[in-house]
Design an enzyme around this catalytic site. Structure first.
Site, PDB file in Angstrom:
ATOM      1  N   CYS A  71      -6.748  -5.125   8.387  1.00  0.00           N
ATOM      2  CA  CYS A  71      -7.680  -5.278   9.510  1.00  0.00           C
ATOM      3  C   CYS A  71      -6.986  -5.953  10.696  1.00  0.00           C
ATOM      4  CB  CYS A  71      -8.848  -6.139   9.076  1.00  0.00           C
ATOM      5  SG  CYS A  71      -9.606  -5.578   7.558  1.00  0.00           S
ATOM      6  N   ARG A  74      -2.100   0.295  13.362  1.00  0.00           N
ATOM      7  CA  ARG A  74      -2.087  -0.270  12.018  1.00  0.00           C
ATOM      8  C   ARG A  74      -3.002   0.483  11.055  1.00  0.00           C
ATOM      9  NH1 ARG A  74      -1.082  -5.596  11.423  1.00  0.00           N
ATOM     10  NH2 ARG A  74      -3.054  -5.936  10.360  1.00  0.00           N
ATOM     11  N   TRP A 121     -10.151  -2.230   7.885  1.00  0.00           N
ATOM     12  CA  TRP A 121      -9.543  -1.347   6.874  1.00  0.00           C
ATOM     13  C   TRP A 121     -10.262  -1.751   5.594  1.00  0.00           C
ATOM     14  CZ3 TRP A 121      -6.026   2.461   5.728  1.00  0.00           C
ATOM     15  CH2 TRP A 121      -5.430   2.468   4.468  1.00  0.00           C
ATOM     16  N   ASN A 124     -10.020 -11.334   8.441  1.00  0.00           N
ATOM     17  CA  ASN A 124      -8.993 -10.543   7.756  1.00  0.00           C
ATOM     18  C   ASN A 124      -8.693 -11.234   6.430  1.00  0.00           C
ATOM     19  OD1 ASN A 124      -8.786  -8.938   9.955  1.00  0.00           O
ATOM     20  ND2 ASN A 124      -6.647  -9.417  10.429  1.00  0.00           N
ATOM     21  N   GLY A 125      -8.418 -10.465   5.406  1.00  0.00           N
ATOM     22  CA  GLY A 125      -8.054 -11.064   4.120  1.00  0.00           C
ATOM     23  C   GLY A 125      -9.072 -10.695   3.056  1.00  0.00           C
ATOM     24  N   GLU A 179      12.967   7.714  -7.911  1.00  0.00           N
ATOM     25  CA  GLU A 179      12.368   7.263  -6.650  1.00  0.00           C
ATOM     26  C   GLU A 179      13.463   6.968  -5.604  1.00  0.00           C
ATOM     27  OE1 GLU A 179       9.741   7.463  -5.216  1.00  0.00           O
ATOM     28  OE2 GLU A 179       9.672   5.923  -3.693  1.00  0.00           O
ATOM     29  N   LYS A 199      13.710   8.817  -1.964  1.00  0.00           N
ATOM     30  CA  LYS A 199      13.732   8.055  -0.705  1.00  0.00           C
ATOM     31  C   LYS A 199      14.916   8.478   0.145  1.00  0.00           C
ATOM     32  CE  LYS A 199      10.702   6.898  -0.569  1.00  0.00           C
ATOM     33  NZ  LYS A 199       9.421   6.851  -1.124  1.00  0.00           N
ATOM     34  N   GLU A 230      14.472  12.148   1.575  1.00  0.00           N
ATOM     35  CA  GLU A 230      13.448  12.458   2.571  1.00  0.00           C
ATOM     36  C   GLU A 230      13.737  11.855   3.937  1.00  0.00           C
ATOM     37  OE1 GLU A 230       9.457  10.949   1.780  1.00  0.00           O
ATOM     38  OE2 GLU A 230      10.295   9.372   0.541  1.00  0.00           O
ATOM     39  N   HIS A 262      25.736  17.287 -19.855  1.00  0.00           N
ATOM     40  CA  HIS A 262      25.210  18.607 -20.236  1.00  0.00           C
ATOM     41  C   HIS A 262      25.179  19.552 -19.045  1.00  0.00           C
ATOM     42  CE1 HIS A 262      24.365  17.128 -24.226  1.00  0.00           C
ATOM     43  NE2 HIS A 262      23.877  16.038 -23.657  1.00  0.00           N
ATOM     44  N   LYS A 283       2.333  12.377   6.269  1.00  0.00           N
ATOM     45  CA  LYS A 283       1.974  11.196   5.479  1.00  0.00           C
ATOM     46  C   LYS A 283       0.957  11.538   4.398  1.00  0.00           C
ATOM     47  CE  LYS A 283       2.082   6.917   4.336  1.00  0.00           C
ATOM     48  NZ  LYS A 283       3.267   6.552   3.537  1.00  0.00           N
TER      49      LYS A 283
END
Ligand code: F6R
Length: 609
Positions: free
Chosen positions: A2, A27, A74, A100-101, A482, A486, A489, A505, A604
């Site tokens: 937020c 944000r 948010w 916020n929080g 992963e 990263k 991409e 192999h 995204k």
């Protein structure tokens, strides 16, 4: 996350607040609102949707105000809706606030306040604060906030105003940022610096526990012990674009650095530190239901799928239930063997990925129970799943997922520990040991950033190549997947992740003189085996980078270059070991000049098949 803006001064407050909120739009948010004092009365305008929707609500009124609070929300507690949007107020409507929080003990406080006759208008944790302040208010807002603040558990950045005293805003913070911009005959409060830069570059940064009384000509700050403190004014040299990224060059780097905080946020309220127990109150599964699961599928796409690979090992080790990890676009067209005793865990940062959503719907049709792990409250996945475990990573802006992935790993670890504890499938002592590691994780992770400079050098070497390899065994292999994704991409370097024992192999044929190979060696039970694989690639001329525990002395004789993480329980290692790989990918992409936050061909949120 937020955004907060507060204004007191000589200009039209609503205009300043809305412009400030626009500077926080980057944000991410799902609703916006303002409150202000007009003709001696607090008025609130708020709406689900965009700031333009808020403007439409405000336009056409002839409001006149020199003091006000603004917020972009948010959603965390309660879906995005007009009612749940901030600002909130007390029963009388004379006290208004933005927050916020996360208030961890809001349920207990709400119960208590309801008993005392308070009436609530939203599902939010924030609203309890307004009523709590009202409970203590006897004409002195500062005193009431001090008393209310002592009862709040969790994190908060608060800005509060009261109708009878339109000459001040009171702010209070704990574990959530708040700054005050110092202007001439005006002061502006914000959660983030971009919101104040149009007014001033001089800011006061509040510390944890601080309470500030902000009028248009003065800011008085008290520390957590109630002592008045003088703070140095900080001159902000950033422009708005730099400020949005918190001074980092890209959102991705900012988000990589936010990871210790988002781990704390995701753990908050879910771990009883005294008893060392994971508590997931948001789940309504009974012990019988958990015990009845005889097969678990973890279904997701991309990075979230890689989180599932880690989840499998955690669940099989602790819950002793077979787990299959599936790519959503494959799973939905297969005929998985699902019965009423099957649990499907879908993992999705956005909660909107088309294939993951289809897999969720298909699973329900086939009769499985579905738990969603997601980062977005009110997302389609969260609404359609039987149960939801939220990650609290906040909005992720860079296309390449970093902090969301880390919180997915944490959520899976918490869920595994919680299941094991509920059905007693692992010794209590073992679960306590893992839980105490979870608490330490944010602090241990901080140490990984100390190596940022050497990691940059490693990245610069890798950036010279068009091809590279990540190898490891067990959980190291899952993290290698992963790490390779990263790198691919954002830097466009071909990166292959391989189970280290599988190299010979076929893939070993691709090892040529000088090619970078990153070997992860954090799993003690396969340590020697992985070292043999490292030796195999070294013998064929590869440049060997190793990622190992910091007390591993032997690795220096094997690898050309070593990067390290603090030693933790092997089951939780991925939460630390992925971070150097994220940093290497980031710096390799920078070295190759690619558009780090918006890599080519990628979106995204993939809402089409
Ligand atoms: C890679 C990345 C993607 C997403 C994938 C799933 O960095 O971000 O691979 O993980 O598109 O997205 P969500 O988690 O939103 O379902």
């Amino acid at each position: 996350m937020c955004g907060i803006v507060g204004y007191i001064g000589r200009e039209d407050a609503i205009d300043v607040l809305i412009k400030g909120l626009e500077k926080l739009e980057y944000r991410g948010y799902d609703s916006a609102g303002v409150s202000f004092i007009d003709e001696g009365k607090i008025r609130i305008e708020k709406t689900k949707g965009r700031i333009n929707d808020l403007k439409n609500k405000v336009n056409g009124h002839d409001y006149k105000s020199k003091i006000g609070l603004g917020h972009t929300r948010w959603a965390t507690h309660g879906k995005p809706s007009n009612e749940n949007s901030h600002p909130h107020c007390d029963c009388s409507g004379k006290i208004s606030l933005v927050h916020n929080g996360i208030i961890e003990n809001y349920k207990e406080l709400r119960e208590k306040l309801l008993k005392n006759g308070h009436v609530f208008n939203s599902e939010t944790d924030t609203e309890v604060i307004g009523h709590l302040v009202e409970e203590y208010f006897e004409g002195d807002l500062l005193e009431a906030i001090k008393k209310a603040g002592k009862e709040l558990k969790g994190s908060f950045a608060l800005a509060v105003m009261e109708e009878q005293n339109p000459d001040k805003i009171i702010c209070h913070r704990k574990d959530s940022p708040l700054v005050i911009g110092i202007g001439k005959d005006e002061n502006i409060i914000a959660s983030d610096i971009p919101a104040i830069l149009a007014h001033t570059k001089d800011v006061l940064i509040l510390d944890d526990g601080d309470i500030a009384v902000v009028s248009k000509s003065e800011v008085i700050i008290f520390d957590e012990n109630g002592h008045k403190v003088d703070k140095d004014v900080l001159k902000i040299e950033w422009d708005v674009k730099e400020a949005e990224k918190g001074g980092y060059e890209h959102f991705m780097l900012k988000e990589i650095h936010e990871q210790p905080q988002v781990l704390k946020d995701t753990l908050r309220g879910r771990l009883n530190e005294q008893e060392n127990l994971v508590e997931l109150d948001e789940l309504s599964l009974t012990t019988e239901e958990i015990a009845s699961f005889d097969k678990i599928y973890m279904v997701a796409c991309g990075t979230a799928y890689h989180a599932g690979l880690v989840g499998k090992t955690i669940f099989e080790s602790l819950v002793k239930c077979p787990v299959e990890v599936d790519i959503a676009s494959e799973y939905r067209y297969r005929e998985p063997l699902i019965t009423k005793n099957t649990l499907v865990i879908v993992i999705s940062q956005s909660g909107e990925t088309a294939d993951t959503l289809a897999a969720l719907r298909q699973s329900k049709k086939w009769g499985a129970k579905v738990i969603a792990i997601t980062n977005v409250v009110g997302s389609t996945v969260s609404r359609e799943a039987d149960e939801v475990l939220y990650t609290w990573a906040g909005p992720e802006i860079a296309v390449a997922s970093t902090k969301a992935y880390l919180t997915q790993l944490l959520a899976l670890a918490m869920l595994g520990i919680y299941f094991a504890r509920t059905i007693k499938s692992a010794p209590q002592k073992r679960l306590e040991e893992l839980s105490s590691y979870l608490v330490k994780m944010p602090e241990l992770l901080e140490r990984v950033y100390d190596q940022e400079e050497p990691l940059k050098e490693i990245a610069n070497e890798i950036a010279k190549w068009d091809s590279t390899f990540f190898i490891g065994r067990a959980l190291d292999w899952a993290v290698a997947e992963e790490g390779a994704l990263k790198l691919k991409e954002i830097s466009y370097i071909q990166a292959e992740a391989y189970a280290a024992g599988e190299l010979k192999h076929g893939t070993l044929a691709l090892i040529v003189e000088g090619i970078p190979v990153i070997t992860l060696v954090t799993q003690p039970h396969v340590y020697e085996k992985t070292i043999s694989n490292l030796q195999e690639v070294k013998a064929r001329g590869a440049k060997c980078f190793a990622l190992a525990f910091e007390d591993d002395e032997k690795i220096y004789q094997e690898a050309d270059i070593v990067m390290t993480i603090p030693r933790v329980d092997p089951l939780l290692t991925p939460i630390l070991s992925v971070v150097p790989l994220q940093l290497i990918s980031y710096y390799a992409a920078v070295a190759r000049g690619s558009d780090v936050d918006k890599p080519r061909n990628l979106a995204k949120s993939v809402t089409v098949e």
